[in-house]
Scaffold this motif. Structure first.
Motif, PDB file in Angstrom:
ATOM      1  N   ALA A   2      40.767 -53.054 -28.263  1.00  0.00           N
ATOM      2  CA  ALA A   2      40.026 -52.808 -29.499  1.00  0.00           C
ATOM      3  C   ALA A   2      38.555 -53.190 -29.295  1.00  0.00           C
ATOM      4  CB  ALA A   2      40.648 -53.611 -30.639  1.00  0.00           C
ATOM      5  N   THR A   3      37.781 -53.065 -30.355  1.00  0.00           N
ATOM      6  CA  THR A   3      36.355 -53.406 -30.321  1.00  0.00           C
ATOM      7  C   THR A   3      36.084 -54.448 -31.398  1.00  0.00           C
ATOM      8  OG1 THR A   3      35.744 -51.207 -29.543  1.00  0.00           O
ATOM      9  CG2 THR A   3      34.008 -52.530 -30.559  1.00  0.00           C
ATOM     10  N   VAL A   4      35.407 -55.519 -31.032  1.00  0.00           N
ATOM     11  CA  VAL A   4      35.094 -56.573 -31.995  1.00  0.00           C
ATOM     12  C   VAL A   4      33.611 -56.535 -32.354  1.00  0.00           C
ATOM     13  CG1 VAL A   4      34.782 -58.323 -30.168  1.00  0.00           C
ATOM     14  CG2 VAL A   4      35.217 -59.034 -32.530  1.00  0.00           C
ATOM     15  N   ILE A   5      33.342 -56.630 -33.638  1.00  0.00           N
ATOM     16  CA  ILE A   5      31.979 -56.780 -34.154  1.00  0.00           C
ATOM     17  C   ILE A   5      31.806 -58.247 -34.519  1.00  0.00           C
ATOM     18  CG2 ILE A   5      30.337 -56.089 -35.935  1.00  0.00           C
ATOM     19  CD1 ILE A   5      31.891 -53.462 -36.204  1.00  0.00           C
ATOM     20  N   LEU A   6      30.915 -58.917 -33.833  1.00  0.00           N
ATOM     21  CA  LEU A   6      30.656 -60.332 -34.071  1.00  0.00           C
ATOM     22  C   LEU A   6      29.536 -60.469 -35.094  1.00  0.00           C
ATOM     23  CD1 LEU A   6      30.614 -61.299 -30.298  1.00  0.00           C
ATOM     24  CD2 LEU A   6      32.486 -61.783 -31.880  1.00  0.00           C
ATOM     25  N   VAL A   7      29.837 -61.077 -36.232  1.00  0.00           N
ATOM     26  CA  VAL A   7      28.854 -61.240 -37.303  1.00  0.00           C
ATOM     27  C   VAL A   7      28.631 -62.724 -37.544  1.00  0.00           C
ATOM     28  CG1 VAL A   7      28.301 -60.787 -39.726  1.00  0.00           C
ATOM     29  CG2 VAL A   7      29.578 -59.083 -38.394  1.00  0.00           C
ATOM     30  N   ARG A   8      27.393 -63.146 -37.440  1.00  0.00           N
ATOM     31  CA  ARG A   8      27.076 -64.522 -37.822  1.00  0.00           C
ATOM     32  C   ARG A   8      26.956 -64.576 -39.347  1.00  0.00           C
ATOM     33  NH1 ARG A   8      21.602 -68.118 -36.681  1.00  0.00           N
ATOM     34  NH2 ARG A   8      22.346 -69.972 -37.797  1.00  0.00           N
ATOM     35  N   ARG A  43      25.924 -51.960 -43.655  1.00  0.00           N
ATOM     36  CA  ARG A  43      25.955 -51.261 -42.360  1.00  0.00           C
ATOM     37  C   ARG A  43      27.393 -50.973 -41.935  1.00  0.00           C
ATOM     38  NH1 ARG A  43      23.172 -54.517 -37.856  1.00  0.00           N
ATOM     39  NH2 ARG A  43      23.271 -52.505 -36.766  1.00  0.00           N
ATOM     40  N   LEU A  44      28.294 -51.876 -42.258  1.00  0.00           N
ATOM     41  CA  LEU A  44      29.677 -51.764 -41.806  1.00  0.00           C
ATOM     42  C   LEU A  44      30.528 -50.848 -42.671  1.00  0.00           C
ATOM     43  CD1 LEU A  44      30.221 -55.516 -40.876  1.00  0.00           C
ATOM     44  CD2 LEU A  44      30.161 -53.599 -39.279  1.00  0.00           C
ATOM     45  N   ASP A 206      22.352 -47.624 -37.533  1.00  0.00           N
ATOM     46  CA  ASP A 206      23.569 -46.901 -37.874  1.00  0.00           C
ATOM     47  C   ASP A 206      24.736 -47.367 -37.014  1.00  0.00           C
ATOM     48  OD1 ASP A 206      25.332 -44.897 -38.792  1.00  0.00           O
ATOM     49  OD2 ASP A 206      24.756 -43.608 -37.115  1.00  0.00           O
ATOM     50  N   LEU A 207      25.870 -47.643 -37.652  1.00  0.00           N
ATOM     51  CA  LEU A 207      27.077 -48.050 -36.940  1.00  0.00           C
ATOM     52  C   LEU A 207      28.204 -47.026 -37.077  1.00  0.00           C
ATOM     53  CD1 LEU A 207      27.192 -51.859 -37.857  1.00  0.00           C
ATOM     54  CD2 LEU A 207      26.397 -50.831 -35.725  1.00  0.00           C
ATOM     55  N   SER A 208      27.897 -45.857 -37.619  1.00  0.00           N
ATOM     56  CA  SER A 208      28.951 -44.874 -37.855  1.00  0.00           C
ATOM     57  C   SER A 208      29.609 -44.400 -36.564  1.00  0.00           C
ATOM     58  CB  SER A 208      28.402 -43.677 -38.636  1.00  0.00           C
ATOM     59  OG  SER A 208      27.407 -42.983 -37.892  1.00  0.00           O
ATOM     60  N   GLY A 226      25.698 -41.616 -24.126  1.00  0.00           N
ATOM     61  CA  GLY A 226      25.742 -42.414 -25.346  1.00  0.00           C
ATOM     62  C   GLY A 226      26.928 -42.076 -26.217  1.00  0.00           C
ATOM     63  N   GLN A 227      26.990 -42.750 -27.374  1.00  0.00           N
ATOM     64  CA  GLN A 227      28.108 -42.568 -28.291  1.00  0.00           C
ATOM     65  C   GLN A 227      27.881 -41.377 -29.213  1.00  0.00           C
ATOM     66  OE1 GLN A 227      30.912 -44.481 -28.136  1.00  0.00           O
ATOM     67  NE2 GLN A 227      29.970 -45.442 -26.356  1.00  0.00           N
ATOM     68  N   LYS A 228      28.976 -40.728 -29.598  1.00  0.00           N
ATOM     69  CA  LYS A 228      28.902 -39.618 -30.544  1.00  0.00           C
ATOM     70  C   LYS A 228      29.124 -40.120 -31.959  1.00  0.00           C
ATOM     71  CE  LYS A 228      30.649 -36.118 -27.317  1.00  0.00           C
ATOM     72  NZ  LYS A 228      31.725 -35.098 -27.074  1.00  0.00           N
ATOM     73  N   THR A 229      28.287 -39.684 -32.874  1.00  0.00           N
ATOM     74  CA  THR A 229      28.492 -40.023 -34.271  1.00  0.00           C
ATOM     75  C   THR A 229      29.497 -39.055 -34.867  1.00  0.00           C
ATOM     76  OG1 THR A 229      26.613 -38.651 -34.904  1.00  0.00           O
ATOM     77  CG2 THR A 229      26.194 -40.994 -34.567  1.00  0.00           C
ATOM     78  N   PRO A 230      30.274 -39.521 -35.873  1.00  0.00           N
ATOM     79  CA  PRO A 230      31.296 -38.646 -36.469  1.00  0.00           C
ATOM     80  C   PRO A 230      30.683 -37.408 -37.090  1.00  0.00           C
ATOM     81  CG  PRO A 230      31.628 -40.935 -37.118  1.00  0.00           C
ATOM     82  CD  PRO A 230      30.311 -40.868 -36.435  1.00  0.00           C
TER      83      PRO A 230
END
Length: 230
Positions: A2-8, A43-44, A206-208, A226-230
């Motif tokens: 999976a992918t983790v988003i670390l938020v302070r 953003r999320l 953008d985090l989409s 790079g990453q593809k946006t939906p």
């Protein structure tokens, strides 16, 4: 994986006055911190989260709740003790300006792997428990939701810096080179061969592109498209 988003967590009253809050109870977000948490949560909203895991301290749980309030559905929201703040022992509650005169301070700056806070824990111990917790939850989210799962861990500055240092293959003695601001977003994907760090210390953007997860596989020579946006 999976992918983790670390938020302070967002800024607190202690942050604003230059105090080392540590694990003290009752340290909450100030108005600026609430606004920061809202911006991170906004953003999320483009990312359907499998879950939000939080340090047990109030400032993290407040930040996590802001994120959850803006998510569709009912993502998991457990508290994880091993994501709690470093135990700074006798340093807790003191002014950073005063702590900077302590004999231990230069070691904290240059050789954190050797630091054991008086009456508290070692920085190496903090990193070990935090990295183990992140990897444990990451594996659990993948097992339940699949390799495209994206989840959030809400924690503290030094804790997140130590997790990022591990993901980057950096020795803990170099982790002070990493900055993690209040309510910032960092992104790590634990792949089959190695962790991949997709972002550190971001407070805008953008985090989409995370909505469909992160593709696993070999690193792209030359950097890829790079990453593809939906």
């Amino acid at each position: 994986m999976a992918t983790v988003i670390l938020v302070r967590h967002g800024r607190t009253t202690a942050n604003a006055t230059g105090l080392l809050a540590g694990r003290a109870a009752g340290v909450r977000l100030d108005q600026t911190g609430r606004e920061q948490a809202i911006r991170a949560a906004d953003r999320l909203t483009a990312v359907p989260l499998a879950g939000v895991v939080s340090s047990p301290l109030e400032r993290c749980r407040e930040t996590a709740q802001v994120i959850l309030d803006r998510q569709a559905g009912s993502p998991h929201a457990p508290v994880e003790e091993d994501l709690t703040e470093c135990d700074y022992g006798q340093w807790q509650g003191r002014a950073l300006s005063e702590l900077a005169t302590e004999p231990l301070w230069p070691t904290v700056q240059a050789q954190p792997s050797a630091v054991v806070f008086p009456g508290g824990e070692s920085m190496a111990g903090m990193q070990a428990r935090a990295v183990a917790a992140i990897r444990r939850h990451d594996a659990a989210f993948e097992a339940e939701f699949g390799p495209g799962a994206v989840w959030v861990a809400v924690s503290h500055g030094d804790v997140i810096k130590s997790v990022l240092a591990d993901a980057l293959g950096m020795h803990l003695d170099l982790f002070q080179r990493i900055n993690v601001s209040p309510a910032s977003v960092s992104i790590v994907h634990y792949g089959a061969h190695r962790p991949s760090v997709y972002a550190t210390n971001t407070d805008a953007g953008d985090l989409s592109w995370l909505a469909n997860g992160v593709a696993s596989g070999d690193a792209q020579v030359g950097g890829g498209a790079g990453q593809k946006t939906p």
